[in-house]
Design a protein around this motif. Structure first.
Motif, PDB file in Angstrom:
ATOM      1  N   VAL A  85       0.853  -1.181   0.000  1.00 20.76           N
ATOM      2  CA  VAL A  85       0.000   0.000   0.000  1.00 20.76           C
ATOM      3  C   VAL A  85       0.892   1.235   0.000  1.00 20.76           C
ATOM      4  CG1 VAL A  85      -1.788   1.272   1.233  1.00 20.76           C
ATOM      5  CG2 VAL A  85      -1.829  -1.237   1.214  1.00 20.76           C
ATOM      6  N   THR A 134      -0.450   4.559  -0.648  1.00 14.02           N
ATOM      7  CA  THR A 134      -1.240   5.588   0.040  1.00 14.02           C
ATOM      8  C   THR A 134      -2.634   5.044   0.307  1.00 14.02           C
ATOM      9  OG1 THR A 134      -2.052   6.609  -2.003  1.00 14.02           O
ATOM     10  CG2 THR A 134      -0.027   7.521  -1.074  1.00 14.02           C
ATOM     11  N   THR A 135      -3.267   5.561   1.337  1.00 11.76           N
ATOM     12  CA  THR A 135      -4.634   5.178   1.693  1.00 11.76           C
ATOM     13  C   THR A 135      -5.422   6.437   2.037  1.00 11.76           C
ATOM     14  OG1 THR A 135      -3.909   3.058   2.602  1.00 11.76           O
ATOM     15  CG2 THR A 135      -6.064   3.841   3.306  1.00 11.76           C
ATOM     16  N   HIS A 136      -6.649   6.470   1.580  1.00  5.90           N
ATOM     17  CA  HIS A 136      -7.567   7.539   1.987  1.00  5.90           C
ATOM     18  C   HIS A 136      -8.996   7.026   1.817  1.00  5.90           C
ATOM     19  CE1 HIS A 136      -7.014   8.201  -2.361  1.00  5.90           C
ATOM     20  NE2 HIS A 136      -8.233   8.681  -2.353  1.00  5.90           N
ATOM     21  N   SER A 137      -9.927   7.750   2.377  1.00  6.56           N
ATOM     22  CA  SER A 137     -11.336   7.371   2.277  1.00  6.56           C
ATOM     23  C   SER A 137     -12.068   8.388   1.420  1.00  6.56           C
ATOM     24  CB  SER A 137     -11.969   7.309   3.667  1.00  6.56           C
ATOM     25  OG  SER A 137     -11.342   6.310   4.435  1.00  6.56           O
ATOM     26  N   GLN A 163     -12.898   2.790   1.256  1.00  7.59           N
ATOM     27  CA  GLN A 163     -11.447   2.841   1.408  1.00  7.59           C
ATOM     28  C   GLN A 163     -10.814   2.799   0.018  1.00  7.59           C
ATOM     29  OE1 GLN A 163      -9.722  -0.415   3.583  1.00  7.59           O
ATOM     30  NE2 GLN A 163      -7.680   0.441   3.458  1.00  7.59           N
ATOM     31  N   GLN A 218      -7.031   2.898  -2.044  1.00  6.52           N
ATOM     32  CA  GLN A 218      -5.595   2.705  -1.860  1.00  6.52           C
ATOM     33  C   GLN A 218      -4.893   2.741  -3.215  1.00  6.52           C
ATOM     34  OE1 GLN A 218      -5.598  -1.193  -0.031  1.00  6.52           O
ATOM     35  NE2 GLN A 218      -5.481  -0.303   2.012  1.00  6.52           N
ATOM     36  N   LEU A 227      -1.723   1.059  -4.888  1.00  7.28           N
ATOM     37  CA  LEU A 227      -0.949  -0.142  -4.595  1.00  7.28           C
ATOM     38  C   LEU A 227       0.252  -0.297  -5.517  1.00  7.28           C
ATOM     39  CD1 LEU A 227      -3.929  -2.679  -4.404  1.00  7.28           C
ATOM     40  CD2 LEU A 227      -2.862  -1.458  -2.502  1.00  7.28           C
TER      41      LEU A 227
END
Length: 175
Positions: free
Chosen positions: A31, A33-36, A44, A46, A48
């Motif tokens: 991962v 980056t992650t954000h909602s 969610q 991401q 990848l």
């Protein structure tokens, strides 16, 4: 002009087998980056890095200027056999979140080479995979439309369990 049409048809035919109609699985996912997203940030998202990223289908130095693929067509494939697919209502939540982001963040987003975008809500997950040798720009409202179409048209009654939509030139796909 006729030669261009013949060459275009030949090029599409050559690339037609590049993407099998089987689900893409991101192996050894890292991962980045992650954000909602969504009104309530319920989806969610991401970016990848996958060890099995599909290889670019075109050496596209000449096509590098054609990075905005928003509005380009794609061909739908349903994954067979039936059973185990997502609840299309869960997929609708992702589509709605994309439309909300479209209205509040902006229409377009960038998809870099080698970094699929993954979104998940309950039983539904979606990928946008760039297979070109250059970065592309796509639009959230088109991604939402593809999700809605595939979710409701690749179900058990069609002997399927989800599907994908592959760009006519094979440079990207949405699953």
């Amino acid at each position: 002009m006729r030669l261009l049409a013949v060459l275009s048809t030949f090029a599409v035919g050559v690339f037609a087998t590049a993407i099998p109609s089987i689900p893409f699985l991101c192996e050894n996912a890292e991962v980045l980056t992650t954000h909602s997203i969504g009104r309530n940030e319920e989806v969610q998202a991401q970016v990848l890095s996958c060890s099995n990223r599909p290889s670019p289908t075109v050496d596209s130095v000449a096509l590098a200027a054609l990075t905005n693929v928003c509005g380009h067509t794609c061909n739908t494939n349903c994954f067979t056999p039936a059973g185990g697919g997502p609840d299309p209502n869960d997929c609708q939540v992702i589509a709605n979140a994309l439309l909300y982001a479209n209205q509040n963040t902006g229409t377009n987003f960038n998809i870099t080479v080698g970094s699929p975008i993954y979104m998940q809500y309950a039983s539904c997950e979606t990928f946008f995979v760039n297979q070109a040798s250059y970065n592309e720009t796509y639009c959230r409202n088109d991604w939402a439309s593809v999700i809605e179409y595939v979710a409701f048209n690749c179900q058990a009654q069609q002997n399927a369990h989800g599907g994908n939509c592959v760009a006519s030139d094979q440079t990207w796909f949405i699953q």
